[in-house]
Design a protein around this motif. Structure first.
Motif, PDB file in Angstrom:
ATOM      1  N   ALA A   1      32.127  15.067  70.237  1.00  0.00           N
ATOM      2  CA  ALA A   1      32.450  13.667  69.576  1.00  0.00           C
ATOM      3  C   ALA A   1      31.961  13.556  67.672  1.00  0.00           C
ATOM      4  CB  ALA A   1      32.594  12.503  70.581  1.00  0.00           C
ATOM      5  N   ILE A   2      31.590  14.132  67.709  1.00  0.00           N
ATOM      6  CA  ILE A   2      30.689  13.953  66.527  1.00  0.00           C
ATOM      7  C   ILE A   2      31.596  15.027  64.988  1.00  0.00           C
ATOM      8  CG2 ILE A   2      28.583  14.875  65.623  1.00  0.00           C
ATOM      9  CD1 ILE A   2      26.817  14.780  67.417  1.00  0.00           C
ATOM     10  N   LYS A   3      32.044  16.310  65.573  1.00  0.00           N
ATOM     11  CA  LYS A   3      32.811  16.944  65.094  1.00  0.00           C
ATOM     12  C   LYS A   3      33.964  15.696  64.659  1.00  0.00           C
ATOM     13  CE  LYS A   3      32.618  21.209  64.946  1.00  0.00           C
ATOM     14  NZ  LYS A   3      32.846  22.113  65.178  1.00  0.00           N
ATOM     15  N   ARG A   4      34.499  14.787  65.455  1.00  0.00           N
ATOM     16  CA  ARG A   4      35.783  14.261  65.544  1.00  0.00           C
ATOM     17  C   ARG A   4      35.396  13.058  64.747  1.00  0.00           C
ATOM     18  NH1 ARG A   4      37.532  12.735  71.207  1.00  0.00           N
ATOM     19  NH2 ARG A   4      35.546  10.666  70.244  1.00  0.00           N
ATOM     20  N   ASP A   5      34.689  11.937  64.795  1.00  0.00           N
ATOM     21  CA  ASP A   5      34.462  11.175  64.413  1.00  0.00           C
ATOM     22  C   ASP A   5      33.072  10.512  63.693  1.00  0.00           C
ATOM     23  OD1 ASP A   5      36.155  10.025  66.038  1.00  0.00           O
ATOM     24  OD2 ASP A   5      34.472  10.036  68.045  1.00  0.00           O
ATOM     25  N   VAL A   6      32.406  11.453  63.049  1.00  0.00           N
ATOM     26  CA  VAL A   6      31.927  11.046  62.320  1.00  0.00           C
ATOM     27  C   VAL A   6      31.812  11.682  60.966  1.00  0.00           C
ATOM     28  CG1 VAL A   6      28.717  12.069  61.667  1.00  0.00           C
ATOM     29  CG2 VAL A   6      29.702  10.865  64.289  1.00  0.00           C
ATOM     30  N   ASP A   7      31.429  11.275  59.501  1.00  0.00           N
ATOM     31  CA  ASP A   7      31.903  11.675  58.463  1.00  0.00           C
ATOM     32  C   ASP A   7      30.782  12.690  57.905  1.00  0.00           C
ATOM     33  OD1 ASP A   7      35.468  10.960  58.600  1.00  0.00           O
ATOM     34  OD2 ASP A   7      34.471   9.235  58.013  1.00  0.00           O
ATOM     35  N   LYS A   8      29.661  12.026  57.437  1.00  0.00           N
ATOM     36  CA  LYS A   8      28.643  12.695  57.200  1.00  0.00           C
ATOM     37  C   LYS A   8      27.411  12.440  58.231  1.00  0.00           C
ATOM     38  CE  LYS A   8      31.146  13.664  53.474  1.00  0.00           C
ATOM     39  NZ  LYS A   8      30.970  14.978  53.552  1.00  0.00           N
ATOM     40  N   MET A   9      26.576  13.176  58.478  1.00  0.00           N
ATOM     41  CA  MET A   9      25.550  13.447  59.584  1.00  0.00           C
ATOM     42  C   MET A   9      23.787  14.376  58.447  1.00  0.00           C
ATOM     43  SD  MET A   9      23.998  13.188  62.092  1.00  0.00           S
ATOM     44  CE  MET A   9      25.334  12.989  63.749  1.00  0.00           C
ATOM     45  N   TYR A  10      23.337  13.211  58.456  1.00  0.00           N
ATOM     46  CA  TYR A  10      22.452  13.383  57.971  1.00  0.00           C
ATOM     47  C   TYR A  10      21.136  13.328  59.303  1.00  0.00           C
ATOM     48  CZ  TYR A  10      24.869  11.065  53.910  1.00  0.00           C
ATOM     49  OH  TYR A  10      26.671  10.512  53.791  1.00  0.00           O
ATOM     50  N   ILE A  11      20.353  14.708  58.534  1.00  0.00           N
ATOM     51  CA  ILE A  11      19.374  14.932  60.047  1.00  0.00           C
ATOM     52  C   ILE A  11      17.583  14.695  59.773  1.00  0.00           C
ATOM     53  CG2 ILE A  11      21.270  16.832  61.232  1.00  0.00           C
ATOM     54  CD1 ILE A  11      19.987  18.682  60.211  1.00  0.00           C
ATOM     55  N   ILE A  12      17.265  14.949  60.379  1.00  0.00           N
ATOM     56  CA  ILE A  12      15.415  14.385  59.798  1.00  0.00           C
ATOM     57  C   ILE A  12      14.507  15.418  60.772  1.00  0.00           C
ATOM     58  CG2 ILE A  12      16.188  12.242  59.401  1.00  0.00           C
ATOM     59  CD1 ILE A  12      15.000  11.475  61.910  1.00  0.00           C
ATOM     60  N   LEU A  13      15.443  16.519  61.368  1.00  0.00           N
ATOM     61  CA  LEU A  13      14.362  17.900  61.627  1.00  0.00           C
ATOM     62  C   LEU A  13      15.329  18.851  61.288  1.00  0.00           C
ATOM     63  CD1 LEU A  13      13.705  15.833  65.201  1.00  0.00           C
ATOM     64  CD2 LEU A  13      12.850  15.742  63.519  1.00  0.00           C
ATOM     65  N   PRO A  14      13.775  19.639  61.043  1.00  0.00           N
ATOM     66  CA  PRO A  14      14.554  20.841  60.259  1.00  0.00           C
ATOM     67  C   PRO A  14      15.354  22.183  61.736  1.00  0.00           C
ATOM     68  CG  PRO A  14      11.900  21.468  60.658  1.00  0.00           C
ATOM     69  CD  PRO A  14      12.903  19.153  61.074  1.00  0.00           C
ATOM     70  N   PHE A  15      14.970  21.779  62.524  1.00  0.00           N
ATOM     71  CA  PHE A  15      15.845  22.999  63.344  1.00  0.00           C
ATOM     72  C   PHE A  15      16.922  22.658  63.578  1.00  0.00           C
ATOM     73  CE2 PHE A  15      13.589  20.137  65.942  1.00  0.00           C
ATOM     74  CZ  PHE A  15      14.204  19.683  67.126  1.00  0.00           C
ATOM     75  N   GLU A  16      17.600  20.880  63.030  1.00  0.00           N
ATOM     76  CA  GLU A  16      18.828  20.037  63.744  1.00  0.00           C
ATOM     77  C   GLU A  16      20.017  21.036  62.980  1.00  0.00           C
ATOM     78  OE1 GLU A  16      18.096  15.982  65.282  1.00  0.00           O
ATOM     79  OE2 GLU A  16      17.617  16.177  63.014  1.00  0.00           O
ATOM     80  N   LYS A  17      19.291  21.593  61.108  1.00  0.00           N
ATOM     81  CA  LYS A  17      20.662  22.841  60.530  1.00  0.00           C
ATOM     82  C   LYS A  17      21.124  23.437  61.192  1.00  0.00           C
ATOM     83  CE  LYS A  17      21.492  23.085  56.000  1.00  0.00           C
ATOM     84  NZ  LYS A  17      21.818  22.430  55.881  1.00  0.00           N
ATOM     85  N   ASP A  18      20.182  24.835  62.234  1.00  0.00           N
ATOM     86  CA  ASP A  18      20.589  25.610  62.152  1.00  0.00           C
ATOM     87  C   ASP A  18      21.561  25.693  63.710  1.00  0.00           C
ATOM     88  OD1 ASP A  18      19.156  26.848  60.580  1.00  0.00           O
ATOM     89  OD2 ASP A  18      17.845  27.486  62.165  1.00  0.00           O
TER      90      ASP A  18
END
Length: 373
Positions: free
Chosen positions: A129-146
């Motif tokens: 759903a995120i890949k389908r519905d979210v244009d831009k994602m801004y993350i705040i936890l370093p391990f989330e990028k991986d």
């Protein structure tokens, strides 16, 4: 540019307020309408719905309030349609926000998600759903990028953690004046952070307060949530060594010697204030039985998750009892244990990437809009 922001909890209100400040700087013509709380309202814009009307905790409570939840979703869609925003910014609160994101994407409204849903903890299937519905994602936890980019091939922006901004930019607390204002004596303070919802507060405070008489050289201070009235806390204030201070958690943490903290964002806030803590959690039996079967993380506190090891002790469910609370609180009052813990906290802050999360996010949102129009 017109922005519609949806924050459904106290932490979202804090981060939403700081983001709004930066949006107004990056876009002087910004017009903002939002779901949030008092902090966002103080910045400006138009409050549609307060988060205190949205907070339902646990599986059982959510089911019991489905009608209210669906009415809020309908109201939100109608309000967005009338406002005609250039962008919607979602702040955490995934159960509600992901539903609105799906609808907004179908309407052709650009969708920005600030502070990712914790799909690395549970409901990893939400990535579709995120890949389908979210244009831009801004993350705040370093391990989330991986997690997003390597595991799921979804590009994200690591902007740093907004708590660092919130803590570093606040006006320093005058400890002497604060103690005098709230009738605190000279004894060291043990802060009690029992959460923000009535169900969890009741469960957590009964355990936290069970050790008060074991530590006569300290005074205990309950951090009252802004969403709850004093009358709710009054039955817990039966000991002269127990005090209550509402809606001043950061001031309290800035003078605290130690803390007992309900799991959640508060565990990270406490660590960033460099206060030794014991992390506590006890939920309803049904909710806990369901959660432990679908959440596979090694830890529940953000401190331990970010460090990928046990830095702070976690007392969960049956382990959250008077004997264990006494033992672990005594440990974090020991000078040597405290010194080791504070070194770990310094490393934690380094991993979070420094200040600037609100600034980075606001400018990326404005830049993204300008590059498309």
């Amino acid at each position: 540019m017109k922005y519609y922001i949806i924050a459904g909890e106290a932490s979202g209100d804090l981060h939403g307020a700081n983001l709004m400040k930066e949006l107004y700087k990056a876009d002087p013509n910004a017009e903002i309408r939002f779901w949030g709380g008092d902090l966002m309202q103080a910045v400006g814009g138009t409050l549609v719905k307060h988060y205190r009307d949205l907070a339902f905790m646990g599986f059982a409570e959510v089911v019991a309030n489905l009608k209210t939840i669906f009415n809020n979703i309908k109201l939100c869609k109608e309000d967005i349609t009338a406002f005609k925003p250039d962008a919607i910014i979602f702040i955490d609160y995934p159960g509600f926000n992901m539903r609105i994101a799906q609808w907004a994407k179908q309407q052709g409204i650009p969708t920005h998600y600030y502070i990712s849903p914790q799909i690395w903890a549970w409901k990893e299937s939400r990535i579709k759903a995120i890949k389908r519905d979210v244009d831009k994602m801004y993350i705040i936890l370093p391990f989330e990028k991986d997690f997003y980019e390597d595991k799921h091939s979804f590009a994200v922006e690591f902007v740093g953690h907004p708590l660092i901004d919130a803590i570093h930019n606040r006006t320093p607390t005058n400890e002497a004046a604060f103690r005098k204002e709230h009738n605190l004596d000279s004894r060291p303070v043990i802060a009690l952070l029992p959460g923000s919802r009535k169900q969890e507060i009741s469960k957590m405070l009964s355990g936290m307060l069970s050790v008060v008489n074991d530590f006569p050289d300290y005074q205990f201070v309950i951090a009252g949530a802004p969403s709850q009235e004093y009358d709710f806390y009054e039955p817990f204030l039966t000991n002269d060594s127990v005090h209550f201070i509402s809606n001043k958690t950061y001031d309290l943490l800035s003078i605290a010697h130690a803390a007992l903290v309900t799991s959640g964002t508060a565990t990270l806030e406490t660590a960033l204030f460099k206060v030794p803590e014991v992390v506590c959690y006890k939920g309803g039996w049904i909710s806990y039985q369901i959660a432990k079967r679908i959440i596979t993380l090694k830890f529940i506190s953000l401190v331990n998750l970010i460090m990928d090891k046990e830095v702070v002790k976690e007392l969960i469910q049956s382990d959250f009892n008077t004997k264990n609370i006494h033992t672990e609180l005594k440990k974090i009052l020991d000078p040597q244990h405290r010194a080791n813990l504070l070194k770990q906290y310094d490393e934690l802050e380094k991993r979070l990437g420094g200040a600037g999360a609100s600034f980075n996010t606001a400018n990326l949102i404005v830049k993204n809009f300008n590059s498309h129009y």
